[in-house]
Design an enzyme around this catalytic site. Structure first.
Site, mmCIF file in Angstrom:
data_model
loop_
_atom_site.group_PDB
_atom_site.id
_atom_site.type_symbol
_atom_site.label_atom_id
_atom_site.label_comp_id
_atom_site.label_asym_id
_atom_site.label_seq_id
_atom_site.Cartn_x
_atom_site.Cartn_y
_atom_site.Cartn_z
ATOM 1 N N CYS A 135 -9.202 34.399 -53.197
ATOM 2 C CA CYS A 135 -8.692 35.676 -53.702
ATOM 3 C C CYS A 135 -7.482 35.477 -54.609
ATOM 4 O O CYS A 135 -7.132 36.362 -55.377
ATOM 5 C CB CYS A 135 -8.387 36.627 -52.556
ATOM 6 S SG CYS A 135 -7.444 35.886 -51.250
ATOM 7 N N HIS B 120 -2.061 19.091 -60.687
ATOM 8 C CA HIS B 120 -2.386 20.449 -60.272
ATOM 9 C C HIS B 120 -3.270 20.457 -59.019
ATOM 10 O O HIS B 120 -3.008 21.199 -58.072
ATOM 11 C CB HIS B 120 -3.083 21.180 -61.423
ATOM 12 C CG HIS B 120 -3.381 22.609 -61.126
ATOM 13 N ND1 HIS B 120 -2.406 23.576 -61.152
ATOM 14 C CD2 HIS B 120 -4.529 23.236 -60.757
ATOM 15 C CE1 HIS B 120 -2.949 24.745 -60.819
ATOM 16 N NE2 HIS B 120 -4.237 24.565 -60.589
#
Lengths: 421, 266
Positions: free
Chosen positions: A50, A99
């Site tokens: 989400c 990342h």
């Protein structure tokens, strides 16, 4: 071949955009298959939660790969690419490594250090593996990211401190009682707040629940809902000693539990500790009670202070975690390059040695019969020449280990020396 | 050979010392695994050193200061390892490792010339007296350390503004339980040790050390009795464990006995 990543997260996009680019579980397989069916995308993985949607891929050409993935995202979700432009970020090479490590370690999460992301990442990886969209190129990176996440969790306390009031209360209870199984909770006041708190404690292992309320009927109802035991209004002090944890939320205008009540309570409990959470406003428990031995009183503000301190603690830990990630990124890149360089050297040697043998075989007849020593000298001569010729290029390739543009340079050297790949 | 092993032990224990030092300075668990490994290897080395010394001198090396300090350190490390195996309490290491290091170092430095073996010491009871007493002391040290951890953690919880210790120290329940366990192991050992001492010395004359030892015994007896009958626990129990251990230190280092029964404290 190079790594690339295209995605968006809570840091770059509001929820209206994130929901439009979300890949539901049911469409992940199709998406991965479509992505890897393009010849320029060798491997790929989609992480869609989400708070983020990210496509990690391995492609022959990073820039082209980024374009393809961006097109794919806009096509798949039927969103014009131009509208997505401000929200998507793309990363290549070592930025991707950093990342991915940070995401897996929950350093890029909305709630710093929340542990769910690692599980989501693992699910995404096992799906991609099953489909076959992830192979030898991406797997080492992802396995390493899981390892880094584990290291961060065990070497820092980034995920250990609670960052919501109800978790902070559970955590405090654990700091007092160590474990919650077998402990008893007494709810004084059967309101919405205390019901929520009780449900939370039950989910954390509390086994016995007592409910007391001024109107007995309400206590009975709530006790039935929560599988607890209702206590009649006048019998509070007969039962209160059973409780290890007291949650007070009555609407009473004054203190229900005074200092002398507290003293009596501790005496009845033979000094076994009591944790009192006073979430009532106005407060139900005299703050003086906290000065008694073995009695720990927290009101709603105190819990908020604990949450604030925990958040600060997480930020401090995040610095340590970032250092771990930096270190791991460096060692991963170094290793990956080391692996990259070795095959180039091997193929170069093999190619030239084949040429040497060919030439030798072609001209051997012209030399006529040779004795063993002469044969050996011939072999040594050609080999030595080859080694001298290749020495320059090979040491050049070896030295490229730390170079950010190593891949292109190695390709150039190979082309110059007659190797296609 | 045993001296060499003892020095090696100090080397291993120093890793533990480094861990405690860094952990206190940075307020973060630092190097714990390395230190734990160091302490484990050090423990084996230490055990071997004491066994070798026993073999070399043909009697248990616990009748002069050097041997006693070294034995005390060994017992403390043993107590830590047992507590760690049961409770996984890494915070205890901050207290234990430096003490183990200092005691072993002191044992190594006080290489006083081997005294003639006093006749009064040559008894079987001695060899029960000394190990029991020091096993008890090690247990009481664990009780002391858990009392200290209890007080620090209790302070954090009472202040309601958590700081570094809140995150690193174990729960009150564990501190309290560990303290109680340590007491209930230490107290019978102390009792046995004192009984063995009485039998070994009989007919006995009072020296200061004996008086101090019995006072310590009474403090612990009172503490345990209170705990069992009235549920004394938490803060007060923690304070008493600390007091008890201070008395032990006073008994061990403070009293200089004039007689020949405890001659190693001159």
């Amino acid at each position: 071949m190079s790594l690339l990543l295209v995605g968006l997260s809570h840091k770059t996009a509001p929820v209206e955009i994130r929901e439009r680019l979300h890949f539901p579980d049911s469409s992940l397989q199709e998406a991965l298959q479509r992505l890897t069916s393009q010849s320029a995308i060798a491997e790929s993985l989609i992480l869609s939660t989400c708070n983020r949607t990210e496509v990690l891929a391995h492609s022959a050409d990073a820039q082209r790969g980024v374009m393809l993935v961006r097109n794919f995202i806009s096509d798949f979700h039927r969103q014009p690419e131009r509208s997505l432009h401000p929200y998507l970020y793309d990363l290549t090479h070592s930025e991707v490594v950093r990342h991915v490590f940070r995401v897996a370690s929950s350093l890029d999460s909305m709630v710093l250090g929340e542990p769910q992301i690692l599980g989501q990442f693992k699910t995404a990886f096992s799906l991609a593996r099953r489909i076959g969209s992830v192979g030898d190129a991406l797997s080492p990176l992802i396995h390493r990211a899981f390892f880094v996440a584990k290291r961060v969790r065990s070497e820092t306390a980034i995920s250990s401190a609670a960052v919501s009031v109800s978790f902070a209360a559970v955590e405090l209870a654990r700091k007092i009682f160590d474990h919650l199984s077998g402990r008893t909770v007494l709810l004084m006041g059967a309101g919405k707040m205390s019901e929520l708190a009780a449900k939370h404690l039950i989910s954390q292992g509390i086994t016995q629940l007592l409910v007391w309320n001024r109107t007995y009927r309400r206590a009975v109802e709530m006790a039935r809902d929560l599988n607890g035991e209702a206590i009649p209004p006048e019998e509070l002090f007969r039962h209160v000693e059973r409780a290890d944890i007291l949650i007070c939320s009555t609407g009473s205008p004054g203190f229900i539990l005074t200092r002398s009540d507290g003293q009596r309570l501790i005496h009845l409990r033979k000094n076994r500790p009591v944790f009192i959470i006073d979430i009532a406003v106005p407060r139900d428990v005299d703050p003086e009670v906290n000065n008694l031995d073995n009695l720990f009183l927290y009101d709603i503000d105190d819990l908020q202070h604990v949450v604030d301190a925990n958040l600060k603690q997480r930020l401090r830990e995040a610095h340590v975690a970032e250092a771990i990630v930096r270190e791991e990124v460096q060692s991963f890149i170094k290793q990956a390059r080391g692996l990259d360089v070795a095959p180039a050297i091997v193929s170069l040697r093999r190619h030239w040695d084949a040429i040497r043998r060919e030439e030798l075989a072609r001209n051997r007849k012209k030399l006529g019969a040779l004795n063993e020593q002469q044969e050996a000298a011939l072999e040594q001569l050609t080999r030595g020449m080859l080694n001298k010729i290749l020495h320059g290029p090979i040491s050049e390739i070896k030295s490229l280990g730390q170079d950010p543009a190593a891949e292109q340079k190695i390709a150039a050297i190979k082309r110059m020396l007659g190797l296609k790949h | 050979m045993s001296l060499l092993l003892l020095r090696l032990t100090i080397g291993f224990y120093s890793v533990g010392l480094l861990h405690s030092f860094l952990t206190i300075i940075t307020r973060k668990k630092t190097l714990f695994r390395v230190a734990l490994a160091g302490i484990c290897v050090g423990f084996l080395c230490h055990l071997l050193a004491i066994s070798m010394a026993w073999f070399e001198t043909r009697h248990p090396p616990i009748d002069e200061l050097q041997g006693v300090l070294s034995f005390f350190a060994l017992m403390i490390v043993l107590a830590f390892l047992l507590a760690y195996a049961r409770y996984r309490l890494d915070s205890l290491s901050v207290f234990v490792f430096p003490l183990a290091f200092i005691l072993t170092l002191a044992a190594n430095l006080t290489s006083e010339p081997s005294q003639p073996f006093p006749e009064i010491l040559g008894s079987l009871w001695l060899y029960l007296h000394v190990p029991f007493i020091f096993l008890a002391y090690a247990a009481f040290f664990v009780a002391f350390a858990s009392g200290l951890m209890y007080l620090i953690q209790e302070n954090e919880l009472k202040r309601r503004r958590p700081q570094a210790f809140y995150y690193r120290l174990p729960s009150l329940e564990v501190c309290d339980e560990l303290g109680y366990r340590a007491l209930s192991i230490g107290f019978p050992l102390l009792t046995l040790g004192l009984v063995a001492g009485v039998l070994w010395q009989a007919p006995w004359e009072l020296d200061k050390k004996i008086i101090a030892s019995f006072s310590t015994w009474i403090v612990y007896a009172v503490l345990i009795a209170y705990r069992l009958s009235e549920g004394l626990r938490g803060r007060r129990a923690a304070w008493m464990s600390i007091l008890g251990f201070i008395l032990i230190l006073a008994t061990f280092f403070g009293t200089r006995s004039q007689g020949s029964a405890h001659p190693f404290i001159q």
